[in-house]
Design a protein around this motif. Structure first.
Motif, PDB file in Angstrom:
ATOM      1  N   LEU A   1       0.829  -1.210   0.000  1.00  0.00           N
ATOM      2  CA  LEU A   1       0.000   0.000   0.000  1.00  0.00           C
ATOM      3  C   LEU A   1       0.862   1.259   0.000  1.00  0.00           C
ATOM      4  O   LEU A   1       0.547   2.245  -0.678  1.00  0.00           O
ATOM      5  CB  LEU A   1      -0.922   0.001   1.221  1.00  0.00           C
ATOM      6  CG  LEU A   1      -2.056  -1.027   1.226  1.00  0.00           C
ATOM      7  CD1 LEU A   1      -2.744  -1.059   2.588  1.00  0.00           C
ATOM      8  CD2 LEU A   1      -3.076  -0.730   0.123  1.00  0.00           C
ATOM      9  N   THR A   2       1.958   1.223   0.743  1.00  0.00           N
ATOM     10  CA  THR A   2       2.849   2.381   0.813  1.00  0.00           C
ATOM     11  C   THR A   2       3.549   2.621  -0.518  1.00  0.00           C
ATOM     12  O   THR A   2       3.922   3.756  -0.839  1.00  0.00           O
ATOM     13  CB  THR A   2       3.882   2.181   1.937  1.00  0.00           C
ATOM     14  OG1 THR A   2       3.196   1.983   3.178  1.00  0.00           O
ATOM     15  CG2 THR A   2       4.796   3.391   2.083  1.00  0.00           C
ATOM     16  N   SER A   3       3.711   1.569  -1.313  1.00  0.00           N
ATOM     17  CA  SER A   3       4.424   1.679  -2.591  1.00  0.00           C
ATOM     18  C   SER A   3       3.534   2.182  -3.726  1.00  0.00           C
ATOM     19  O   SER A   3       4.039   2.470  -4.817  1.00  0.00           O
ATOM     20  CB  SER A   3       5.005   0.314  -2.977  1.00  0.00           C
ATOM     21  OG  SER A   3       5.889  -0.161  -1.990  1.00  0.00           O
ATOM     22  N   ARG A   4       2.230   2.310  -3.504  1.00  0.00           N
ATOM     23  CA  ARG A   4       1.325   2.657  -4.594  1.00  0.00           C
ATOM     24  C   ARG A   4       1.397   4.125  -5.029  1.00  0.00           C
ATOM     25  O   ARG A   4       1.370   4.413  -6.217  1.00  0.00           O
ATOM     26  CB  ARG A   4      -0.126   2.316  -4.210  1.00  0.00           C
ATOM     27  CG  ARG A   4      -0.382   0.831  -4.048  1.00  0.00           C
ATOM     28  CD  ARG A   4      -1.859   0.551  -3.790  1.00  0.00           C
ATOM     29  NE  ARG A   4      -2.648   0.733  -5.003  1.00  0.00           N
ATOM     30  CZ  ARG A   4      -3.623   1.621  -5.143  1.00  0.00           C
ATOM     31  NH1 ARG A   4      -3.930   2.440  -4.152  1.00  0.00           N
ATOM     32  NH2 ARG A   4      -4.288   1.712  -6.272  1.00  0.00           N
ATOM     33  N   PRO A   5       1.463   5.089  -4.114  1.00  0.00           N
ATOM     34  CA  PRO A   5       1.420   6.490  -4.554  1.00  0.00           C
ATOM     35  C   PRO A   5       2.626   6.879  -5.404  1.00  0.00           C
ATOM     36  O   PRO A   5       3.723   6.324  -5.272  1.00  0.00           O
ATOM     37  CB  PRO A   5       1.399   7.274  -3.235  1.00  0.00           C
ATOM     38  CG  PRO A   5       0.889   6.311  -2.222  1.00  0.00           C
ATOM     39  CD  PRO A   5       1.417   4.982  -2.651  1.00  0.00           C
ATOM     40  N   ASP A   6       2.431   7.863  -6.256  1.00  0.00           N
ATOM     41  CA  ASP A   6       3.480   8.386  -7.124  1.00  0.00           C
ATOM     42  C   ASP A   6       4.610   8.994  -6.296  1.00  0.00           C
ATOM     43  O   ASP A   6       4.364   9.712  -5.317  1.00  0.00           O
ATOM     44  CB  ASP A   6       2.863   9.449  -8.039  1.00  0.00           C
ATOM     45  CG  ASP A   6       3.892  10.133  -8.905  1.00  0.00           C
ATOM     46  OD1 ASP A   6       4.356   9.515  -9.870  1.00  0.00           O
ATOM     47  OD2 ASP A   6       4.243  11.292  -8.582  1.00  0.00           O
ATOM     48  N   ALA A   7       5.851   8.723  -6.690  1.00  0.00           N
ATOM     49  CA  ALA A   7       7.007   9.205  -5.930  1.00  0.00           C
ATOM     50  C   ALA A   7       7.044  10.727  -5.861  1.00  0.00           C
ATOM     51  O   ALA A   7       7.399  11.304  -4.825  1.00  0.00           O
ATOM     52  CB  ALA A   7       8.299   8.669  -6.538  1.00  0.00           C
ATOM     53  N   ASP A   8       6.692  11.399  -6.951  1.00  0.00           N
ATOM     54  CA  ASP A   8       6.708  12.865  -6.930  1.00  0.00           C
ATOM     55  C   ASP A   8       5.708  13.412  -5.915  1.00  0.00           C
ATOM     56  O   ASP A   8       5.988  14.393  -5.213  1.00  0.00           O
ATOM     57  CB  ASP A   8       6.399  13.417  -8.319  1.00  0.00           C
ATOM     58  CG  ASP A   8       7.548  13.221  -9.300  1.00  0.00           C
ATOM     59  OD1 ASP A   8       8.707  13.112  -8.841  1.00  0.00           O
ATOM     60  OD2 ASP A   8       7.289  13.164 -10.517  1.00  0.00           O
ATOM     61  N   LEU A   9       4.538  12.775  -5.844  1.00  0.00           N
ATOM     62  CA  LEU A   9       3.547  13.209  -4.866  1.00  0.00           C
ATOM     63  C   LEU A   9       4.064  12.988  -3.448  1.00  0.00           C
ATOM     64  O   LEU A   9       3.946  13.870  -2.580  1.00  0.00           O
ATOM     65  CB  LEU A   9       2.241  12.442  -5.080  1.00  0.00           C
ATOM     66  CG  LEU A   9       1.105  12.760  -4.099  1.00  0.00           C
ATOM     67  CD1 LEU A   9       0.686  14.219  -4.219  1.00  0.00           C
ATOM     68  CD2 LEU A   9      -0.082  11.831  -4.337  1.00  0.00           C
ATOM     69  N   LEU A  10       4.666  11.822  -3.207  1.00  0.00           N
ATOM     70  CA  LEU A  10       5.209  11.548  -1.877  1.00  0.00           C
ATOM     71  C   LEU A  10       6.319  12.526  -1.517  1.00  0.00           C
ATOM     72  O   LEU A  10       6.443  12.942  -0.357  1.00  0.00           O
ATOM     73  CB  LEU A  10       5.737  10.114  -1.812  1.00  0.00           C
ATOM     74  CG  LEU A  10       4.683   9.004  -1.798  1.00  0.00           C
ATOM     75  CD1 LEU A  10       5.365   7.644  -1.779  1.00  0.00           C
ATOM     76  CD2 LEU A  10       3.755   9.144  -0.597  1.00  0.00           C
ATOM     77  N   ASP A  11       7.114  12.913  -2.502  1.00  0.00           N
ATOM     78  CA  ASP A  11       8.189  13.860  -2.219  1.00  0.00           C
ATOM     79  C   ASP A  11       7.635  15.237  -1.869  1.00  0.00           C
ATOM     80  O   ASP A  11       8.207  15.957  -1.039  1.00  0.00           O
ATOM     81  CB  ASP A  11       9.146  13.947  -3.408  1.00  0.00           C
ATOM     82  CG  ASP A  11       9.938  12.659  -3.606  1.00  0.00           C
ATOM     83  OD1 ASP A  11       9.979  11.837  -2.668  1.00  0.00           O
ATOM     84  OD2 ASP A  11      10.498  12.465  -4.705  1.00  0.00           O
ATOM     85  N   THR A  12       6.518  15.606  -2.481  1.00  0.00           N
ATOM     86  CA  THR A  12       5.852  16.852  -2.097  1.00  0.00           C
ATOM     87  C   THR A  12       5.359  16.763  -0.655  1.00  0.00           C
ATOM     88  O   THR A  12       5.544  17.695   0.138  1.00  0.00           O
ATOM     89  CB  THR A  12       4.668  17.140  -3.041  1.00  0.00           C
ATOM     90  OG1 THR A  12       5.158  17.296  -4.364  1.00  0.00           O
ATOM     91  CG2 THR A  12       3.934  18.406  -2.626  1.00  0.00           C
TER      92      THR A  12
END
Length: 516
Positions: A186-197
């Motif tokens: 579940l933690t791996s699903r979101p886009d990396a750019d969004l997580l970095d924001t």
């Protein structure tokens, strides 16, 4: 000015005048910061050519704060999920999920994920199961976690997302290794750019609380994520990244050792400890205990057997990795100390700074061994407030040994404090308040008040230098606050205002209206 990612960030020469210093004798001080270091502190004037002079007008200067136990990426996502912690029954959970499963506010790219159920005294726990969730939605994956993130309950689609089925998990409940598999997916699903924001936002939030440093125990190969964030301009924290058993071979192939700088992070990210989860959690009734849980033969779950604990910890120690071993139940702690005692006898004691994470239930005979091994107790005081009801439910008659902070401290065992976010909020002032009152405020009764620790101990367990006051010659990781925390009670601690935060002499936070 652009600074190469492998070069430490430069910092200005700054002279603070009329500063009150937490943990120092009364008086007003001048403090000189240069090249990221506190180079002088005196009640006499300090001459510093070309320094920026900041008159603190009696405000308090302190070492900055550290969160010694975080799950950074999981926290970025978890704080945006619907929390079920306030609900008191399975029926209430099912009603809340049914009301929100199709609400766009809580949609997670086609999934519904909710967090932090506390089921200790629910009257109808078995009613929360796969079939009940399938009745709410048979098309959309539903995944609900119990407090502690060591167990989930899912509908059929949620199980299938990670390769499980109604045949393998008829009730839809996942424990420990299976739950971690789902959590990581579940933690791996979101886009990396969004997580970095999100990470940038959380970094600013941490700085606004006076935090300059974290231990990131995310269950991932973490150095690459932090390299990516720093390449995009993140620079607001020092980070120590954990390594789990599934990543140990890869880490050792790269030659990782605790304390090594991660390239491309201005020297602010370093390799942290080897993290081993030996047992479950109180919230899932899986913490591994000497005595069974009430009205059952269940002692909890040992996620790694004694032989595995022995082999993994020895390999990590011999590879120059500090240990961070989760042992929540007293029997899990005993097995861990047995292994580490044997390693010490063989000439391989744990590296300095190795921790027992959580140490929530400690049997008296283990305390001398804990100390003799030179281990640190990494504790999360907010848990004792949130879990008081669960402790009474699952550990009746043993509550006096639960979250035994004063007992550990009085035995000479060093304490380090953190949040375990997202399980509790990243909020060090709240952690300090909980440690010195054993209560969350709002007239909540203190949980086992004999285990209250004094504010000096709690504060030193939370600071970047492990002391109550700044060090001349130490890093200029500092915080400007409006009061002396060492004179405050729990409610006063909760009201402390952070006016400014410096990391290596650079401002990472300035409160509105704080003129510098």
């Amino acid at each position: 000015m652009t600074v190469a990612l492998d070069t430490p960030l430069p910092s200005p020469k700054t002279l603070f005048t009329n500063a009150s210093l937490v943990g120092w004798p009364a008086g007003t001080y001048s403090v000189l910061v240069e090249h990221g270091t506190v180079v002088a502190a005196s009640t006499s004037p300090i001459k510093a050519r070309d320094a920026t002079v900041i008159d603190l007008a009696g405000l308090w200067l302190s070492p900055s704060l550290v969160d010694w136990h975080t799950h950074w990426t999981k926290n970025l996502i978890g704080i945006r999920r619907y929390s079920l912690e306030h609900l008191k029954s399975a029926a209430a959970v099912l009603e809340a999920v049914a009301a929100r499963v199709d609400d766009p506010e809580w949609d997670e790219d086609g999934f519904f994920v909710a967090v932090n159920m506390r089921s200790g005294e629910w009257p109808d726990t078995p009613a929360l199961n796969r079939l009940a969730l399938d009745a709410i939605s048979s098309a959309k994956p539903i995944c609900l976690n119990f407090n502690g993130h060591h167990s989930y309950v899912c509908n059929t689609k949620g199980l299938e997302f990670v390769g499980f089925s109604p045949e393998t998990h008829p009730d839809g409940i996942l424990y420990e290794t299976d739950a971690f598999k789902l959590s990581v997916a579940l933690t791996s699903r979101p886009d990396a750019d969004l997580l970095d924001t999100y990470s940038d936002e959380m970094g600013r939030h941490a700085a606004s609380l006076g935090v300059t440093e974290i231990v990131d125990l995310e269950m991932a190969f973490n150095d690459i994520h932090w390299q990516r964030r720093f390449a995009k301009g993140f620079k607001g924290l020092r980070v120590h990244t954990g390594i789990y058993p599934q990543h140990l071979d890869r880490a050792l192939e790269k030659g990782f050792k605790t304390g090594d700088a991660v390239p491309g992070t201005h020297g602010q990210v370093t390799i942290g400890p080897f993290k081993l989860v030996t047992d479950g959690s109180l919230g899932s009734a899986t913490a591994y205990c000497k005595d069974p849980y009430p009205n059952s033969c269940n002692h909890g779950l040992l996620t790694h057997g004694p032989g595995e604990i022995d082999a993994l910890c020895l390999r990590a120690t011999q590879s120059s990795l500090r240990l961070a071993v989760q042992a929540i139940g007293d029997e899990a702690l005993r097995h861990t100390l047995d292994a580490l005692d044997a390693h010490k006898a063989a000439g391989f004691p744990p590296l300095a700074g190795s921790t027992i994470e959580h140490a929530q239930l400690v049997d008296a005979p283990e305390i001398p061994r804990f100390k003799e091994l030179g281990l640190v107790a990494s504790i999360q005081p907010r848990h004792l407030v949130d879990d008081a009801e669960l402790a009474h439910c699952h550990w009746p008659g043993r509550e006096g040994r639960a979250y035994a902070f004063k007992t550990l401290h009085d035995a000479g065992i060093p304490l380090r404090m953190g949040s375990d976010c997202p399980i509790a909020p990243l909020q060090p002032w709240e952690a300090i308040a909980c440690a010195i009152a054993r209560s969350g405020g709002n007239e909540q009764a203190a949980f086992e008040p004999q285990e209250i620790i004094d504010v000096e101990t709690a504060y030193a367990a939370s600071t970047s230098n492990g002391r109550t006051g700044i060090d001349v010659g130490g890093r200029a990781d500092l915080v400007v606050i409006d009061a002396d925390p060492l004179t405050l009670d729990a409610e006063g601690i909760r009201r402390v205002k952070v006016l400014g935060t410096l990391l290596g002499g650079n401002w990472t936070h300035k409160a509105k209206g704080f003129a510098v």
